[in-house]
Design a protein around this motif. Structure first.
Motif, short mmCIF file in Angstrom:
data_model
loop_
_atom_site.label_atom_id
_atom_site.label_comp_id
_atom_site.label_asym_id
_atom_site.label_seq_id
_atom_site.Cartn_x
_atom_site.Cartn_y
_atom_site.Cartn_z
N VAL A 148 0.12 -1.34 0.23
CA VAL A 148 -0.42 -0.38 -0.60
C VAL A 148 0.73 1.37 -0.14
CG1 VAL A 148 -1.99 1.34 1.52
CG2 VAL A 148 -1.87 -1.72 1.43
N PRO A 149 0.56 2.17 -0.74
CA PRO A 149 1.21 3.36 -0.92
C PRO A 149 1.61 4.39 0.21
CG PRO A 149 0.00 3.31 -2.53
CD PRO A 149 -0.97 2.62 -1.62
N THR A 150 2.96 4.38 0.91
CA THR A 150 3.33 4.84 2.04
C THR A 150 3.36 6.24 2.70
OG1 THR A 150 5.02 3.97 2.16
CG2 THR A 150 4.42 2.94 3.16
N GLN A 151 4.24 6.46 0.58
CA GLN A 151 4.46 8.20 0.50
C GLN A 151 3.95 8.41 -1.10
OE1 GLN A 151 8.16 8.87 1.10
NE2 GLN A 151 8.89 8.17 3.62
N SER A 152 3.45 9.97 -1.19
CA SER A 152 2.50 10.27 -2.15
C SER A 152 4.23 11.37 -2.66
CB SER A 152 1.97 11.11 -2.66
OG SER A 152 1.10 12.12 -1.40
N VAL A 153 4.73 11.48 -4.06
CA VAL A 153 5.34 12.51 -4.83
C VAL A 153 4.32 13.20 -5.76
CG1 VAL A 153 7.35 12.45 -5.84
CG2 VAL A 153 7.14 10.63 -4.29
N LEU A 154 4.95 14.65 -5.88
CA LEU A 154 4.80 15.04 -7.06
C LEU A 154 6.01 15.00 -8.26
CD1 LEU A 154 2.21 17.27 -8.67
CD2 LEU A 154 3.41 18.94 -7.36
N SER A 155 5.64 15.26 -9.09
CA SER A 155 6.41 15.27 -10.13
C SER A 155 6.49 16.22 -11.05
CB SER A 155 6.36 13.94 -11.07
OG SER A 155 7.48 14.41 -12.31
N VAL A 156 7.08 17.23 -10.94
CA VAL A 156 6.71 18.73 -12.41
C VAL A 156 7.55 18.22 -12.93
CG1 VAL A 156 6.32 21.09 -11.86
CG2 VAL A 156 6.27 19.93 -10.24
N VAL A 157 7.10 18.47 -14.55
CA VAL A 157 7.46 18.28 -15.63
C VAL A 157 6.75 18.83 -16.14
CG1 VAL A 157 6.76 15.69 -16.05
CG2 VAL A 157 9.07 15.93 -17.09
N SER A 158 8.66 18.77 -17.69
CA SER A 158 7.10 20.27 -18.70
C SER A 158 7.17 18.98 -19.79
CB SER A 158 8.23 21.20 -19.53
OG SER A 158 9.64 20.19 -19.67
N GLU A 159 7.12 17.47 -19.54
CA GLU A 159 6.82 16.80 -20.86
C GLU A 159 6.21 15.33 -20.74
OE1 GLU A 159 10.88 15.58 -23.71
OE2 GLU A 159 10.40 17.54 -23.89
N VAL A 160 6.18 14.40 -20.79
CA VAL A 160 5.63 13.34 -20.36
C VAL A 160 5.09 11.99 -21.32
CG1 VAL A 160 3.61 13.53 -19.13
CG2 VAL A 160 4.85 11.43 -17.89
N PHE A 161 6.18 10.58 -21.28
CA PHE A 161 5.16 9.56 -22.66
C PHE A 161 4.52 9.67 -21.58
CE2 PHE A 161 6.09 5.42 -24.23
CZ PHE A 161 6.45 6.24 -25.57
N PRO A 162 3.76 9.15 -23.03
CA PRO A 162 3.78 9.23 -24.56
C PRO A 162 2.84 9.97 -25.09
CG PRO A 162 1.92 6.65 -23.35
CD PRO A 162 2.67 7.70 -22.07
N LEU A 163 2.39 11.05 -23.70
CA LEU A 163 1.28 11.94 -24.20
C LEU A 163 2.22 13.21 -24.84
CD1 LEU A 163 -0.24 12.27 -20.65
CD2 LEU A 163 -1.29 10.63 -22.66
N ILE A 164 3.34 13.48 -24.33
CA ILE A 164 4.07 14.38 -25.13
C ILE A 164 5.99 13.81 -24.77
CG2 ILE A 164 4.32 15.86 -23.24
CD1 ILE A 164 3.79 17.60 -26.70
N LYS A 165 6.69 14.76 -26.29
CA LYS A 165 8.19 13.68 -25.70
C LYS A 165 9.00 14.48 -27.02
CE LYS A 165 10.86 10.43 -26.26
NZ LYS A 165 11.19 8.47 -26.37
N THR A 166 9.68 15.23 -26.61
CA THR A 166 10.86 15.83 -27.33
C THR A 166 12.52 15.17 -27.29
OG1 THR A 166 12.08 17.79 -26.01
CG2 THR A 166 9.92 18.32 -27.06
N GLY A 167 12.20 14.41 -25.62
CA GLY A 167 13.51 13.41 -25.31
C GLY A 167 13.42 12.48 -23.84
N GLY A 168 14.00 12.04 -24.24
CA GLY A 168 14.70 11.40 -22.93
C GLY A 168 14.56 11.91 -21.59
#
Length: 491
Positions: A6-26
């Protein structure tokens, strides 16, 4: 099957692109893979991403969680959504993100002139969520990626409210997000933030600099790169700051999606194979030669490149090695786009050596898989490389990487020198210093070993047995998050 905790922690990832929705690089690949990889570690990751047209079109389930009357010049909604297996927070701000081109540049190839406020908005919303203002999701840790999210820590630091532990990950220090000081007033930060201890950087605003200065932990995408960026040679002007914060800097090597990149069940390749059926791999080489108009020669050593064609990637050096390729009776496949002079150079090389060199300008996902499955050796002669992903895919498919001994390339490829091979080790070839002559020497070394089929096969088996998945990196990220929550105060 191991039960999923069961998840014990939560993390917010703040990012300008995310595969497979939008990608320009790694960066997009990492952001897209981490949430699923962290779930078995008991970490729930929610990804905050701008609402570009491609992102908005992909949302499966959506709910407006908050509305901003004025987010840097216009109304915006914060949408909770799900798409492609990802838990998302999406900033629906048409005045900032509803435009063509890619996330950073227009169709003319020029940066959007309002990039400072576009990505300040991303950071400000990240800080809003991290600050506990969104009851639907209050993260334990905020994880910002690259300069586009660099101000997240600044908005939290100067906001005066809840400030969860923050992580800043550098995927490529070459891109720093520097803007004129005159734009500071538009960012909504207090006047004292415009200082060397805040966002000021040589008289300008430094988005990445702010993240490096004000985050609790700093990570890069390989241990060697974490060391390189603390040197004058590799620090690109930020080495002094990084040295002062050395105790909170670490490197975690990227992984790849070993389901997407799987020679055993990849639907994009001619013949599936694994270590026990590696002879079937030859069918992929023959199919690749046929598709690209190369001579049907199973005995020719087939070198390949899947890369952006840029100076950083060292592809100008490879152009100088074309003569070596042809003199060896070898073949070369190049897939990529970038610098126009390099594109033209590789096109010219293909025209000058039909049947031996093939060049495809652009990117083709299916062809990328076919190259990894059919080439004998993958060339990655980067002058600097934070991590690199293509050599990990090559390892997964038994295409032996030939890499410069820099950054993540040094961390992910075991050089097949004589001592290593005597101990049954080696997954590819490294060269140093990074020069045309040393690249050619590494290619010649690979060509010599190619003649010893048993030795080459052993290296392929070593490569296929290497774990290049996200499992190990995810454990290290989870350990980092837990340590921050248990004992924050890295700042």
């Amino acid at each position: 099957m191991k039960p999923v905790p069961v998840p014990t922690q939560s993390v917010l990832s703040v990012v300008s692109e995310v595969f497979p929705l939008i990608k320009t690089g790694g960066l997009a690949d990492v952001a897209g893979a981490l949430p699923a990889a962290l779930a078995p570690e008991g970490i729930r990751m929610v990804t905050l991403v701008p609402g570009y047209p491609a992102v908005m079109a992909a949302l499966e389930l959506r709910e407006t969680l908050y509305s901003f009357p004025d987010l840097f010049g216009g109304r915006a909604d914060l949408i909770g959504a799900h798409a492609a297996g990802l838990d998302l927070l999406v900033i629906d701000a048409p005045h900032l993100y509803a435009r063509g081109g890619n996330p950073y540049v227009g169709y003319d190839g020029r940066d959007w002139p309002d990039n400072a406020v576009r990505f300040a908005a991303l950071s400000a919303v990240g800080a809003f969520v991290g600050g506990g203002h969104l009851p639907a999701f209050v993260p334990d840790v905020v994880h910002a990626h690259d300069w586009q999210a660099g101000l997240t820590a600044a908005y939290l630091y100067y906001g005066g409210g809840r400030r969860p532990p923050t992580v800043m990950t550098v995927h490529n220090l070459a891109f720093q997000g520097q803007f004129p000081a005159e734009m500071f007033g538009a960012l909504g930060l207090p006047p004292h933030a415009m200082s060397v201890e805040g966002v000021e950087y040589y008289g300008m605003i430094g988005f990445l600099k702010a993240g490096l200065r004000l985050s609790d932990r700093i990570t890069t995408v390989s241990p060697t790169y974490a060391a390189e960026i603390r040197t004058p040679e590799g620090g690109m002007g930020l080495d002094g700051l990084l040295r002062t914060r050395a105790r909170v800097v670490s490197g975690i090597v990227n992984g790849i999606d070993d389901v997407l990149w799987s020679p055993e069940r990849d639907p994009m390749i001619k013949r599936n194979f694994d270590a026990s059926t590696i002879d079937l791999r030859l069918d992929n080489k023959i199919a690749l030669q046929a598709r690209l108009g190369l001579e049907a020669d199973p005995n020719a050593l087939l070198f390949a490149v899947v890369s952006r064609l840029t100076w950083q990637k060292g592809l100008d050096m490879l152009l100088g090695c074309v003569g070596a390729v042809t003199s060896l009776g070898a073949q070369l496949v190049v897939l990529g786009a970038g610098d126009r002079d390099l594109e033209a150079g590789f096109r010219d090389a293909a025209r000058a050596h039909p049947g031996r060199i093939a060049t495809v300008i652009g990117y083709d996902e299916g062809l990328a898989h076919q190259i990894q499955a059919g080439a004998d050796a993958l060339l990655v002669p980067s002058r600097f490389e934070p991590c690199g992903l293509t050599q990990l895919s090559a390892t997964r498919y038994g295409a032996l990487p030939i890499v410069a001994r820099v950054g993540g390339l040094a961390d992910t490829v075991i050089d097949a020198n004589e001592m290593a091979r005597a101990q049954g080790l080696g997954t590819g070839f490294q060269f140093s210093p990074v020069s045309r002559d040393m690249l050619e020497a590494a290619m010649l070394r690979a060509a010599d070993l190619w003649q010893d089929k048993a030795a080459w096969r052993q290296l392929q088996m070593n490569a296929l047995a290497t774990d290049v998945s996200w499992r190990g990196p995810a454990r290290r990220y989870a350990d980092l998050y837990r340590a921050l929550v248990t004992a924050p105060g890295g700042f």
